[in-house]
Design a protein around this motif. Structure first.
Motif, PDB file in Angstrom:
ATOM      1  N   ASP A   1       0.838  -1.195   0.000  1.00 36.90           N
ATOM      2  CA  ASP A   1       0.000   0.000   0.000  1.00 36.90           C
ATOM      3  C   ASP A   1       0.876   1.250   0.000  1.00 36.90           C
ATOM      4  O   ASP A   1       1.406   1.652   1.037  1.00 36.90           O
TER       5      ASP A   1
ATOM      6  N   GLU B   1       4.832   5.893  -0.833  1.00 36.63           N
ATOM      7  CA  GLU B   1       5.193   6.306  -2.185  1.00 36.63           C
ATOM      8  C   GLU B   1       6.214   7.451  -2.160  1.00 36.63           C
ATOM      9  O   GLU B   1       7.164   7.464  -2.936  1.00 36.63           O
ATOM     10  N   THR B   2       6.048   8.399  -1.252  1.00 36.82           N
ATOM     11  CA  THR B   2       6.997   9.503  -1.143  1.00 36.82           C
ATOM     12  C   THR B   2       8.352   9.007  -0.654  1.00 36.82           C
ATOM     13  O   THR B   2       9.395   9.432  -1.161  1.00 36.82           O
TER      14      THR B   2
ATOM     15  N   THR C   1       3.970   9.415   2.897  1.00 37.89           N
ATOM     16  CA  THR C   1       3.422   8.167   2.368  1.00 37.89           C
ATOM     17  C   THR C   1       4.582   7.264   1.962  1.00 37.89           C
ATOM     18  O   THR C   1       5.699   7.738   1.701  1.00 37.89           O
TER      19      THR C   1
ATOM     20  N   VAL D   1       0.935   5.876   5.519  1.00 34.48           N
ATOM     21  CA  VAL D   1       1.740   6.977   6.059  1.00 34.48           C
ATOM     22  C   VAL D   1       2.686   6.432   7.124  1.00 34.48           C
ATOM     23  O   VAL D   1       2.274   5.665   8.003  1.00 34.48           O
TER      24      VAL D   1
ATOM     25  N   SER E   1       0.011   4.241  -0.222  1.00 37.33           N
ATOM     26  CA  SER E   1      -0.592   5.401   0.435  1.00 37.33           C
ATOM     27  C   SER E   1      -0.448   5.345   1.959  1.00 37.33           C
ATOM     28  O   SER E   1      -0.802   6.306   2.647  1.00 37.33           O
TER      29      SER E   1
ATOM     30  N   ASP F   1       5.646  13.191   8.435  1.00 41.48           N
ATOM     31  CA  ASP F   1       4.824  12.059   8.022  1.00 41.48           C
ATOM     32  C   ASP F   1       4.775  12.014   6.498  1.00 41.48           C
ATOM     33  O   ASP F   1       4.404  12.998   5.851  1.00 41.48           O
TER      34      ASP F   1
END
Length: 191
Positions: free
Chosen positions: A100, A115-116, A113, A104, A102, A111
């Motif tokens: 997942d 993905e980041t 994600t 966090v 997304s 904080d």
């Protein structure tokens, strides 16, 4: 650029493989060569990437990590390639296990994600791979698709990060620059 079906994990695995290919090319007499990354030599750049990769599994497991103030090449031990390989594989497996993007997590930058976090790691591998290749006088081509994906992350926050201990001031890229060159320029590398 055409539409890509590559996802964050695909970009990450390719960027990690590219960085590893560049590390594998380092000869014993090249570890102390200067790089475009501040005062770091090749060994320090590799240690920095290894430290970053080593934080991915605990970060994604919810254990939290601390900001790393310095880069100690001693973390690489006697075999920098083996140290890189172990941490890179563990980081990739941790990202694959999360699934997942997304979700966090609590990162020293705030904080973020998953993905980041992955985009940061892709950028680190691409840009520091370029640093190593530049120091070695080797091919400095950057994965265009991954660089374009990273640019989407960095554009909104580049000015906030500019001049911090981790990022230089953005520089103007040449006209019609590739995505890789634009990423380097955005993160403060003189091209």
């Amino acid at each position: 650029m055409g539409v890509s079906s590559a996802g964050p994990f695909d970009h990450y695995s390719r960027a990690v493989a590219d960085f590893g290919r560049r590390v594998q090319a380092v000869r014993d007499d090249q570890w102390e060569l200067p790089t475009p990354s501040g005062d770091w030599d090749v060994l320090s750049v590799v240690a920095h990437v290894v430290l970053g990769e080593s934080q991915v599994p605990p970060l994604l497991a919810g254990d939290g990590v601390s900001a790393v103030a310095t880069t100690d090449p001693g973390v690489l031990g006697p075999n920098p390639m083996a140290a890189w390989r172990g941490t890179a594989l563990a980081a990739l497996e941790a990202v694959r296990a999360v699934g997942d993007m997304s979700l966090v997590v609590h990162h020293p930058l705030g904080d973020l994600t998953v993905e980041t976090v992955v985009a940061v790691r892709v950028s680190e591998n691409l840009v520091h791979g370029w640093d190593v290749a530049t120091a070695l006088g080797a091919d400095v081509t950057i994965d265009e698709e991954a660089a374009e994906w990273c640019l989407d992350l960095w554009r909104p926050v580049a000015l906030d990060l500019a001049g911090t201990p981790h990022y230089g001031e953005p520089v103007e890229p040449p006209p019609d620059a590739s995505a890789g060159v634009r990423l380097l320029a955005l993160l403060g590398r003189e091209i």
